[in-house]
Design an enzyme around this catalytic site. Sequence first.
Site, mmCIF file in Angstrom:
data_model
loop_
_atom_site.group_PDB
_atom_site.id
_atom_site.type_symbol
_atom_site.label_atom_id
_atom_site.label_comp_id
_atom_site.label_asym_id
_atom_site.label_seq_id
_atom_site.Cartn_x
_atom_site.Cartn_y
_atom_site.Cartn_z
ATOM 1 C CB CYS A 55 -13.802 -21.896 44.809
ATOM 2 S SG CYS A 55 -13.102 -23.124 43.698
ATOM 3 C CB SER A 113 -14.540 -29.262 37.457
ATOM 4 O OG SER A 113 -15.084 -30.087 38.455
#
EC number: 1.2.1.70
Length: 434
Positions: A55, A113
């Site tokens: 994603c 991240s």
Amino acid sequence: MNLFLAGLDHTTAPVEIREQLAFSQTDLPSALMQLTSSETGTPPLFAEAVILSTCNRVELYGVTNPGTTAQHVVDFLAAFHRRPAASFVHTLYFYQGEAVARHLCATAAGLRSLVLGEAQIQGQVRNAYEAAQRIGSVGSILHRLFQIALVAGKRVRHETTIGKGAASVSQAGVELARRRLGDLRGREVLLIGGGEVSELAAQNLIANGADRLTIVNRTSARAAALAERYGAEMLDFGALPQALARADIVISSTAAPVPIIYRHHVAEAIAHKQRARACGECDPPTMLLIDLAVPRDIAADVAQIPGVHLFTVDDLREVVSHTIELRSAVLEIAQQIVEEQVQEFLSWMRTQEALPVLTMLRQRAEEVRNEELARALRRLHDLSPEQRAVIEGLSRSIVNKLLHLPTRCLREAAAHGQGKRYASILAELFNLEH
């Protein structure tokens, strides 16, 4: 051949672009085959390839063939996704050689991240590697690189506290809902999807007091299993409109290639809520929708409906930005671990410089051994099979012992960056073609 990476992530591209370049599980075989094979007789772009698509990132790792350029990879992305290159090329980053190893190791460790230290990325890296391995697009270089990167991720999580209490994307989504709506008790929460993201969301919802949870998924068995584990209600996917009509909070994370919730779905749900309140002049009911999927599950124009608040993964920054400060004390240690793993990979890469000469040395030694063995056996008569086996074993043992030291020395020299020099010397000493 060179190690190469082309990619984009949450720091360079908004979700609107990331979803256009995302590779679904059904896309991967075709994409990897196109990258590593050719039907025109010309060399393919990559000798090896792995695609990491999550994603928050889309990254193409490869060992390029001679002549492959960054523009070739841009052209591939544009053609595969049927998008003009001008719409996304400005969001791409490109790395080569050592920088590729450093980026992947840091990525697997959760250091790149959106949620610093999150653990899901390590599984995603492993899944990307295994998918490419099944297709046959992984060779010795990417095999070694991804194994070392996975070790980097494991070490960072075991040797530092960077992952202790680290949020996941799911947890961040639940925290966003809690901040916006306060107490989750009594709120009707709809989870759409049956994968890991939905399961983590269910865990965090319950931990934050949610007690009215409904799960919808295209695969009823997965939804039923989740519902049973977390005491939730399960509805078939066909009941999605009814589930929306009673939901206060919607968290969606499917793998659908196109939106599954459009404006008319939410407008009808809001209208139903309004009718149920029997108050035509009241403010419109509110609905909080959190779309954790890429490509997005919820059409963007849903946000234009009065009373509706739509958030995507890019909106989670306001929730997780503080984690960088909270974990900065251990970030340096994590980066040191990453660097150690990078150096291990580079050391291995350098030893590969010695392989051609070592192969030629072994072949030359075998030629000499076979010639001399044949000469000796012609001079010896009436040998039993056992005696012949002993003599042949003796010849192999002598060759192996003689080659052991130069082989070890050359490997060690290569690991320290002296491989070409020592290989040249060895080739000259043994009259090898190098």
